[in-house]
Design a protein around this motif. Structure first.
Motif, PDB file in Angstrom:
ATOM      1  N   SER A   6      -7.145  -7.721   2.887  1.00 29.95           N
ATOM      2  CA  SER A   6      -8.155  -6.690   2.665  1.00 29.95           C
ATOM      3  C   SER A   6      -8.350  -5.828   3.906  1.00 29.95           C
ATOM      4  N   CYS A  31       0.815  -1.216   0.000  1.00 30.78           N
ATOM      5  CA  CYS A  31       0.000   0.000   0.000  1.00 30.78           C
ATOM      6  C   CYS A  31       0.852   1.272   0.000  1.00 30.78           C
ATOM      7  N   GLN A  73      -5.546   2.502   4.505  1.00 33.07           N
ATOM      8  CA  GLN A  73      -6.180   3.614   3.791  1.00 33.07           C
ATOM      9  C   GLN A  73      -6.835   4.580   4.770  1.00 33.07           C
ATOM     10  N   GLN A  97     -10.594  -3.137  13.542  1.00 33.18           N
ATOM     11  CA  GLN A  97     -11.130  -4.007  12.493  1.00 33.18           C
ATOM     12  C   GLN A  97     -11.583  -5.324  13.122  1.00 33.18           C
ATOM     13  N   ARG A 121      -5.403  -3.578   4.279  1.00 35.32           N
ATOM     14  CA  ARG A 121      -5.433  -2.510   3.282  1.00 35.32           C
ATOM     15  C   ARG A 121      -6.425  -1.427   3.679  1.00 35.32           C
ATOM     16  N   ARG A 122      -7.594  -1.820   4.150  1.00 40.57           N
ATOM     17  CA  ARG A 122      -8.597  -0.826   4.547  1.00 40.57           C
ATOM     18  C   ARG A 122      -8.120  -0.010   5.756  1.00 40.57           C
TER      19      ARG A 122
END
Length: 205
Positions: free
Chosen positions: A186, A24, A193, A205, A189-190
């Protein structure tokens, strides 16, 4: 420059999260990799380790004999403290030098002992912990390394508890048996971001 601390117990999936952060756009400073380099043949830590513990802990290549040293620190808490006193200042200096080489990218410090170190916690802006049940840790490490279950549990016992790691976290990634590898990437990555957007609040998360 954003400075993120990443930690998790053995077998938690921390390395997968680190790799996704790099994908990322992170600049990774891996303190485990630094420690290995310092204790390879010709490594900067080898003379001090040999002077403190004797040549028995140095293998035929001139590197740290990791199995012998692991057995020593498991048996003798003072040996663990002495080894850390030798390695940690060296690791910190190399880590700082590598972070300074970042071309303006957010820096991720991958630090297995972050929960145990107030020094490291003070050096980062946010902390993400990769967490999973101990039974999952044991299964993963046995499958990938061939270690016995007893050996893995001894390593886990030397590390901070899950509760202690979660207590310092700004975000926890729960990588239990239900989490697939694509899902773990995923989630990482979220989170990346969210954290690299201006004024994004910490999230779990």
């Amino acid at each position: 420059m954003t400075r993120i601390g990443l930690t998790g117990g053995i077998g938690s999936g921390k390395s997968t999260v680190a790799a996704e952060f790099v994908a990322c756009g992170a600049w990774l400073v891996d303190t485990d990799a630094i420690a290995r380099a310092l204790t390879e043949p010709g490594g900067a830590a080898i003379p001090a380790v040999a002077a403190s513990f004797g040549d028995d802990v140095i293998d035929a290549r001139g590197a740290l004999d990791r199995d012998r040293m692991r057995a020593l620190v498991f048996a003798d808490p003072d040996a663990k403290r002495r080894l850390e006193a030798l390695l940690h200042p060296l690791i910190g200096r190399v880590a700082d030098a590598r972070a300074a080489q970042s071309p303006g990218l957010p820096v991720v410090f991958d630090v297995p002992l972050l929960a145990e170190s107030a020094h490291w916690r003070a050096r980062v802006d946010r902390i993400v912990v990769v967490d999973c049940p101990e039974t999952t840790q044991v299964r993963r490490v046995v499958a990938r390394s061939g270690w016995t279950e007893e050996a893995v549990r001894r390593v886990i016992a030397q590390q901070a508890t899950r509760e202690r790691r979660r207590a310092i976290a700004d975000a926890v990634i729960h990588n239990d048996e239900s989490m697939s590898l694509p899902d773990l990437r995923s989630v990482a990555r979220r989170l990346w971001q969210a954290w690299t957007r201006a004024s994004a609040p910490p999230v779990e998360q």
